[in-house]
Motif scaffolding. Structure first.
Motif, PDB file in Angstrom:
ATOM      1  N   LYS A  19       0.804  -1.226   0.000  1.00  0.00           N
ATOM      2  CA  LYS A  19       0.000   0.000   0.000  1.00  0.00           C
ATOM      3  C   LYS A  19       0.840   1.281   0.000  1.00  0.00           C
ATOM      4  N   TYR A  20       2.102   1.187   0.464  1.00  0.00           N
ATOM      5  CA  TYR A  20       2.969   2.375   0.469  1.00  0.00           C
ATOM      6  C   TYR A  20       3.995   2.366  -0.680  1.00  0.00           C
ATOM      7  N   VAL A  21       3.887   1.394  -1.576  1.00  0.00           N
ATOM      8  CA  VAL A  21       4.871   1.242  -2.658  1.00  0.00           C
ATOM      9  C   VAL A  21       4.409   2.009  -3.897  1.00  0.00           C
ATOM     10  N   ASN A  22       5.343   2.694  -4.523  1.00  0.00           N
ATOM     11  CA  ASN A  22       5.047   3.365  -5.798  1.00  0.00           C
ATOM     12  C   ASN A  22       5.067   2.322  -6.913  1.00  0.00           C
ATOM     13  N   ILE A  23       3.911   1.947  -7.416  1.00  0.00           N
ATOM     14  CA  ILE A  23       3.804   0.882  -8.416  1.00  0.00           C
ATOM     15  C   ILE A  23       3.826   1.482  -9.815  1.00  0.00           C
ATOM     16  N   VAL A  24       4.790   1.026 -10.618  1.00  0.00           N
ATOM     17  CA  VAL A  24       4.913   1.483 -12.011  1.00  0.00           C
ATOM     18  C   VAL A  24       4.065   0.610 -12.932  1.00  0.00           C
ATOM     19  N   SER A  25       4.163  -0.692 -12.749  1.00  0.00           N
ATOM     20  CA  SER A  25       3.336  -1.633 -13.501  1.00  0.00           C
ATOM     21  C   SER A  25       3.180  -2.909 -12.685  1.00  0.00           C
ATOM     22  N   CYS A  26       2.178  -3.726 -13.035  1.00  0.00           N
ATOM     23  CA  CYS A  26       1.895  -4.897 -12.209  1.00  0.00           C
ATOM     24  C   CYS A  26       1.170  -5.967 -13.021  1.00  0.00           C
ATOM     25  N   THR A  27       1.611  -7.227 -12.878  1.00  0.00           N
ATOM     26  CA  THR A  27       0.902  -8.359 -13.482  1.00  0.00           C
ATOM     27  C   THR A  27       0.388  -9.316 -12.402  1.00  0.00           C
ATOM     28  N   ALA A  28       0.718  -9.029 -11.143  1.00  0.00           N
ATOM     29  CA  ALA A  28       0.337  -9.918 -10.039  1.00  0.00           C
ATOM     30  C   ALA A  28      -1.100  -9.644  -9.602  1.00  0.00           C
ATOM     31  N   ASP A  29      -1.771 -10.679  -9.116  1.00  0.00           N
ATOM     32  CA  ASP A  29      -3.119 -10.569  -8.569  1.00  0.00           C
ATOM     33  C   ASP A  29      -3.034  -9.902  -7.206  1.00  0.00           C
ATOM     34  N   GLU A  30      -3.740  -8.806  -7.028  1.00  0.00           N
ATOM     35  CA  GLU A  30      -3.639  -8.048  -5.784  1.00  0.00           C
ATOM     36  C   GLU A  30      -4.156  -8.813  -4.568  1.00  0.00           C
ATOM     37  N   ASP A  31      -4.931  -9.884  -4.805  1.00  0.00           N
ATOM     38  CA  ASP A  31      -5.448 -10.685  -3.696  1.00  0.00           C
ATOM     39  C   ASP A  31      -4.558 -11.878  -3.358  1.00  0.00           C
ATOM     40  N   THR A  32      -3.387 -11.958  -4.008  1.00  0.00           N
ATOM     41  CA  THR A  32      -2.432 -13.038  -3.711  1.00  0.00           C
ATOM     42  C   THR A  32      -2.011 -12.990  -2.243  1.00  0.00           C
ATOM     43  N   GLU A  33      -2.030 -14.152  -1.599  1.00  0.00           N
ATOM     44  CA  GLU A  33      -1.592 -14.232  -0.203  1.00  0.00           C
ATOM     45  C   GLU A  33      -0.063 -14.308  -0.148  1.00  0.00           C
ATOM     46  N   ILE A  34       0.529 -13.417   0.622  1.00  0.00           N
ATOM     47  CA  ILE A  34       1.984 -13.372   0.793  1.00  0.00           C
ATOM     48  C   ILE A  34       2.318 -13.855   2.206  1.00  0.00           C
ATOM     49  N   SER A  35       3.168 -14.864   2.279  1.00  0.00           N
ATOM     50  CA  SER A  35       3.494 -15.442   3.587  1.00  0.00           C
ATOM     51  C   SER A  35       4.835 -14.978   4.135  1.00  0.00           C
ATOM     52  N   GLY A  36       5.647 -14.335   3.304  1.00  0.00           N
ATOM     53  CA  GLY A  36       6.953 -13.884   3.773  1.00  0.00           C
ATOM     54  C   GLY A  36       7.620 -12.967   2.768  1.00  0.00           C
ATOM     55  N   ILE A  37       8.751 -12.403   3.162  1.00  0.00           N
ATOM     56  CA  ILE A  37       9.533 -11.501   2.316  1.00  0.00           C
ATOM     57  C   ILE A  37      10.959 -12.012   2.261  1.00  0.00           C
ATOM     58  N   SER A  38      11.553 -11.959   1.075  1.00  0.00           N
ATOM     59  CA  SER A  38      12.970 -12.313   0.955  1.00  0.00           C
ATOM     60  C   SER A  38      13.630 -11.435  -0.095  1.00  0.00           C
ATOM     61  N   TYR A  39      14.913 -11.170   0.072  1.00  0.00           N
ATOM     62  CA  TYR A  39      15.694 -10.472  -0.946  1.00  0.00           C
ATOM     63  C   TYR A  39      16.947 -11.270  -1.291  1.00  0.00           C
ATOM     64  N   ASN A  40      17.070 -12.445  -0.693  1.00  0.00           N
ATOM     65  CA  ASN A  40      18.140 -13.390  -1.001  1.00  0.00           C
ATOM     66  C   ASN A  40      17.469 -14.669  -1.499  1.00  0.00           C
ATOM     67  N   SER A  41      17.707 -15.034  -2.750  1.00  0.00           N
ATOM     68  CA  SER A  41      17.017 -16.186  -3.336  1.00  0.00           C
ATOM     69  C   SER A  41      17.290 -17.476  -2.570  1.00  0.00           C
ATOM     70  N   LYS A  42      18.461 -17.565  -1.901  1.00  0.00           N
ATOM     71  CA  LYS A  42      18.786 -18.756  -1.130  1.00  0.00           C
ATOM     72  C   LYS A  42      17.858 -18.923   0.070  1.00  0.00           C
ATOM     73  N   LEU A  43      17.291 -17.817   0.518  1.00  0.00           N
ATOM     74  CA  LEU A  43      16.420 -17.844   1.696  1.00  0.00           C
ATOM     75  C   LEU A  43      14.944 -17.763   1.330  1.00  0.00           C
ATOM     76  N   THR A  44      14.668 -17.733   0.036  1.00  0.00           N
ATOM     77  CA  THR A  44      13.281 -17.617  -0.416  1.00  0.00           C
ATOM     78  C   THR A  44      12.501 -18.886  -0.120  1.00  0.00           C
ATOM     79  N   GLU A  45      11.255 -18.715   0.322  1.00  0.00           N
ATOM     80  CA  GLU A  45      10.368 -19.839   0.621  1.00  0.00           C
ATOM     81  C   GLU A  45       9.067 -19.688  -0.174  1.00  0.00           C
ATOM     82  N   PRO A  46       8.339 -20.791  -0.365  1.00  0.00           N
ATOM     83  CA  PRO A  46       7.069 -20.718  -1.094  1.00  0.00           C
ATOM     84  C   PRO A  46       6.131 -19.674  -0.479  1.00  0.00           C
TER      85      PRO A  46
END
Length: 488
Positions: A8-35
């Motif tokens: 809600k506070y992000v400046n969005i330039v473009s988007c293809t993701a469904d806004e109702d997608t459930e997000i369970s976590g945040i990662s910026y290191n692919s080695k630590l990324t989880e489903p």
């Protein structure tokens, strides 16, 4: 959490993701990324996170937050600044915990760590507050210590830490705010109730390039706070106020024009004493940490705490029982009639201040043992060499976290600043050997300053950390000398 709420506070330039997608976590290191994670592709100084979008997708990330549209057909949100976006979504993900506590931010080249501990002590003593602390010496939740790698953690870890603090009942957070964190948006979205500027001297020019750019990065904190407390004795104090909309309170030991000043300053080996004056109010302040910089640190801490509702007299009373900080003018036990002091002074200004503090209380020789970190600002190396030579009776030049640089080349650059100086010096590349030599050659009344490592208990060589605690090195060497002497 639904994606639309998270961004809600992000400046969005473009988007293809469904806004109702459930997000369970945040990662910026692919080695630590989880489903179910949102993967944030950060463009770092040496690595571009966009390269790792395929790896994050394989790990099952639900959405990618990026600056460049990925070639891979993965749902994404494009923004113009991923570091800023990471800070914003991290705060939201953890329930915006910084808004639930009083936030105090300290910025400046030197004095942040000690000042943060003094502020924490005053708030705990006089407001009965539970205080979280974030800084160079580590993080704290009340009395619980938590190890850290950076002065200011990355925004994801930072907001996770805030969440832990809020859940643990912290009412206040005191944090060191580095120029890197301000420049790289690690602290974006955090509003400070009070922010303090301690001082500014040369450092981090490897990132900022010029002193003006370095100062401008520091100044950003005053565009996101209610009250700014500024050291009026520092020549950059006026610059810090430019363009800021917050209220300002000034402190100083050398100017009578500040809101809070120090009179009748008394310095000794056991600490400092002075009369703090604010308007028509005057009170005696005692702090058991020696050095003129302790006067400034005390004034800054008082200024901050007064802005938070603590009286001048209560601040002074609390400071009388405040202790020093590990690695800041720390006296190490010895079995001889000489002294060993450990201090974190790894910058030109800090080294000069420590040496000038030790000089009046040194009966014998003032011996300085130091090096400079590799992969960091090279311009300060000859400056520190000159400062050590000008303010010491003997200098031992050695290593200090050489990282990927050749230690002897770093030492060569340091000694460039010592040319034409009459102060005797010795080069010992291995820091442990250098400490042993200093102890073996100490005379009665000498003060040996081990500068640069401070609270650190490691040495970084290449990309690896090796155990190196100078307290242990001194103690073990003295014990070995005792056993050797007893065996003769």
């Amino acid at each position: 959490m639904k994606l639309k709420d998270l961004v809600k506070y992000v400046n969005i330039v473009s988007c293809t993701a469904d806004e109702d997608t459930e997000i369970s976590g945040i990662s910026y290191n692919s080695k630590l990324t989880e489903p179910g994670d949102i993967f944030v592709a950060i463009k770092g100084l040496s690595v571009d996170g966009h390269k790792y979008i395929p790896a994050a997708a394989e790990k099952g990330c639900a959405v990618v937050l990026c600056e460049d549209i990925p070639e891979l057909g993965v749902p994404y949100i494009q923004t113009d600044d991923c570091r800023l976006a990471l800070a914003m979504i991290s705060s939201v993900f953890y329930g915006e915990p910084s808004k639930q506590m009083k936030m105090i931010g300290l910025t400046g080249t030197s004095g942040k760590t000690t000042s943060s501990y003094l502020i924490k002590h005053i708030l705990e003593q006089k407001l009965n507050a539970k205080v979280g602390l974030i800084g160079t010496n580590g993080n704290m939740i009340g009395d619980e210590h938590i190890h850290t790698e950076f002065t200011t953690p990355e925004s994801l870890e930072l907001h996770g830490l805030f969440r832990r603090m809020a859940d643990a009942g912290c009412t206040h957070v005191v944090m060191e705010v580095s120029s890197h964190s301000l420049e790289m948006n690690r602290v974006a979205g955090i509003h400070y109730d009070v922010a303090e500027f301690t001082n500014l001297s040369q450092d981090h020019l490897d990132l900022h390039g010029t002193m003006e750019a370095y100062a401008a990065a520091k100044r950003k904190i005053f565009s996101r706070c209610d009250v700014g407390c500024v050291n009026a004795d520092d020549k950059w104090s006026g610059f810090m106020k430019e363009g800021a909309s917050c209220e300002f309170s000034t402190f100083g030991a050398e100017t009578i024009e500040a809101d809070l000043t120090a009179n009748d300053i008394r310095l000794s080996a056991s600490g400092v004493r002075f009369a703090a004056v604010c308007g028509n109010e005057l009170t005696l302040v005692r702090l058991g940490i020696p050095g003129m910089f302790s006067v400034h640190n005390a004034l800054g801490a008082i200024s901050v705490c007064m802005a938070l509702g603590v009286s001048l007299s209560d601040c002074a009373d609390a400071l009388s029982s405040a202790k020093g900080v590990k690695g800041r003018m720390e006296l190490v036990p010895t079995d001889g009639d000489y002294s060993v002091v450990i201090d974190y002074s790894h910058k030109p200004d800090a080294l000069e201040k420590v040496l000038k503090t030790l000089r009046p209380v040194t009966k014998g020789r003032l011996i300085t043992l130091f090096g400079c970190g590799g992969d960091r600002d090279r311009a300060k190396r000859p400056l520190m060499g000159a400062i050590a030579a000008d303010n010491s009776d003997f200098v031992i030049v050695t290593s200090d976290n050489p990282r990927t640089e050749e230690p002897r080349e770093i030492i060569r650059q340091i000694t460039e600043g010592m040319k034409n100086k009459r102060t005797p010096k010795k080069v010992i590349c291995d820091r442990v050997d250098a400490i042993h030599w200093a102890i073996d050659n100490a005379r009665p009344g000498d003060v040996i300053l081990l500068a640069g490592k401070g609270h650190e208990d490691y040495q970084v060589v290449g990309h690896e950390k090796h155990r190196m605690d100078e307290r242990e090195i001194v103690a073990e060497w003295l014990e070995l000398k005792r056993k050797t002497s007893a065996a003769k």
